[in-house]
Scaffold this motif. Structure first.
Motif, short mmCIF file in Angstrom:
data_model
loop_
_atom_site.label_atom_id
_atom_site.label_comp_id
_atom_site.label_asym_id
_atom_site.label_seq_id
_atom_site.Cartn_x
_atom_site.Cartn_y
_atom_site.Cartn_z
N ILE A 17 0.82 -1.21 0.00
CA ILE A 17 0.00 0.00 0.00
C ILE A 17 0.86 1.26 0.00
CG2 ILE A 17 -0.19 0.09 2.53
CD1 ILE A 17 -3.06 0.91 0.11
N ASP A 18 0.45 2.25 -0.79
CA ASP A 18 1.09 3.56 -0.78
C ASP A 18 0.26 4.49 0.11
OD1 ASP A 18 3.21 2.99 -2.56
OD2 ASP A 18 1.82 3.16 -4.26
N VAL A 19 0.87 5.01 1.14
CA VAL A 19 0.17 5.91 2.06
C VAL A 19 0.67 7.33 1.85
CG1 VAL A 19 -0.31 6.46 4.48
CG2 VAL A 19 -0.10 4.06 3.75
N ASP A 20 -0.26 8.25 1.59
CA ASP A 20 0.09 9.65 1.43
C ASP A 20 0.17 10.31 2.81
OD1 ASP A 20 0.12 11.97 -0.77
OD2 ASP A 20 -0.98 12.70 0.98
N ILE A 22 -2.19 0.57 13.65
CA ILE A 22 -2.44 2.00 13.83
C ILE A 22 -1.12 2.72 14.06
CG2 ILE A 22 -3.44 3.71 15.41
CD1 ILE A 22 -5.78 1.79 15.84
N GLU A 23 -0.30 2.14 14.91
CA GLU A 23 1.01 2.72 15.22
C GLU A 23 1.86 2.86 13.97
OE1 GLU A 23 4.52 2.01 18.55
OE2 GLU A 23 3.37 0.29 17.84
N LYS A 24 1.83 1.86 13.10
CA LYS A 24 2.60 1.92 11.85
C LYS A 24 2.06 3.01 10.93
CE LYS A 24 4.02 -2.95 11.69
NZ LYS A 24 3.93 -4.22 10.91
N PHE A 25 0.75 3.09 10.80
CA PHE A 25 0.14 4.10 9.93
C PHE A 25 0.45 5.52 10.43
CE2 PHE A 25 -3.14 0.87 8.39
CZ PHE A 25 -2.71 0.90 7.08
N LEU A 26 0.48 5.71 11.75
CA LEU A 26 0.74 7.03 12.31
C LEU A 26 2.11 7.58 11.89
CD1 LEU A 26 -0.75 6.52 15.88
CD2 LEU A 26 -1.41 8.36 14.31
N LYS A 27 3.02 6.68 11.59
CA LYS A 27 4.36 7.10 11.15
C LYS A 27 4.39 7.49 9.67
CE LYS A 27 6.58 4.09 14.56
NZ LYS A 27 7.33 2.82 14.77
N LEU A 28 3.32 7.14 8.94
CA LEU A 28 3.30 7.36 7.49
C LEU A 28 2.44 8.54 7.06
CD1 LEU A 28 2.98 3.63 6.33
CD2 LEU A 28 5.06 5.02 6.44
N THR A 29 1.58 9.01 7.96
CA THR A 29 0.70 10.12 7.62
C THR A 29 0.75 11.17 8.71
OG1 THR A 29 -1.59 10.78 7.12
CG2 THR A 29 -1.30 8.97 8.66
N ASN A 30 0.48 12.41 8.33
CA ASN A 30 0.39 13.50 9.31
C ASN A 30 -1.04 13.71 9.76
OD1 ASN A 30 3.18 14.09 9.09
ND2 ASN A 30 2.79 15.21 7.19
#
Length: 203
Positions: A38-41, A57-65
């Motif tokens: 997945i590409d996360v903006d 959730i913790e991983k996603f928090l590092k990829l998006t503002n």
């Protein structure tokens, strides 16, 4: 006949905490492969359904503002996710709610990306539940499903016979359900020499 395992479907009680810890460990390979797909903006607003222990959730928090929220119908899972992401919760970047995926207390077209790791096995009425997910995804947004079996795992029958409420879906089945639910397309990813399956549907 042996009693079926119920903790996977809805972790509860003291045993539920242990189940979530085990899931965090056992699902690591699935999570890692999904994040490769997945590409996360950096501006994506994200919801993880069936958030369990909150590690994704913790991983996603590092990829998006933007916000990364979670939803689970297990109180134990909600508490575990909050604890795992306490700073983001305290800062208002993460909201975790206890709710049912079939009727989510979320506005239409709220999220750029919705994820579901190792959880759709337990969703009731998958056709209509996918429609409910499509409702909260923005136009052009994505819904990512990640699971440890593509429907051909040698242990599928064992899991189906021992885990309460479990259903296993193949990639073609998921693609049809997703398109019928209102998604425009569904891309299939399978991990080489493994049964791990990731499906990313775009609305």
């Amino acid at each position: 006949m042996a009693e079926k395992i119920t903790q996977c479907m809805k972790p509860h009680g003291e045993e539920g905490f242990e189940t979530i810890k085990n899931m965090n460990e056992n699902h690591r390979d699935i999570s890692e492969f999904a994040f490769e797909c997945i590409d996360v903006d950096e501006n994506d607003k994200i919801l993880d359904i069936g958030c369990g222990g909150g590690v994704n959730i913790e991983k996603f928090l590092k990829l998006t503002n933007n916000n990364v929220d979670g939803l689970d119908y297990s109180e134990v899972s909600v508490n575990a996710s909050v604890n795992q992401n306490k700073k983001a919760v305290d800062d208002g970047r993460c909201h975790i709610v206890q709710a049912d995926v079939t009727d989510m207390p979320i506005d239409d077209e709220e999220y750029d990306l919705v994820s579901a790791f190792e959880t759709i096995y337990f969703w009731p009425d998958i056709a209509n539940t996918f429609k409910e997910v499509a409702r909260i995804v923005k136009s052009g947004g994505k819904f990512m499903i990640a699971q440890g079996t593509d429907g051909n795992h040698p242990d599928d029958e064992l899991w189906l016979s021992t885990v309460e409420g479990m259903h296993v879906y193949t990639a073609p089945e998921l693609e049809k359900y997703l398109i019928d639910a209102g998604f425009a397309s569904a891309e299939i990813f399978k991990k080489e020499n493994d049964y791990i399956l990731v499906v990313i549907a775009e609305k």
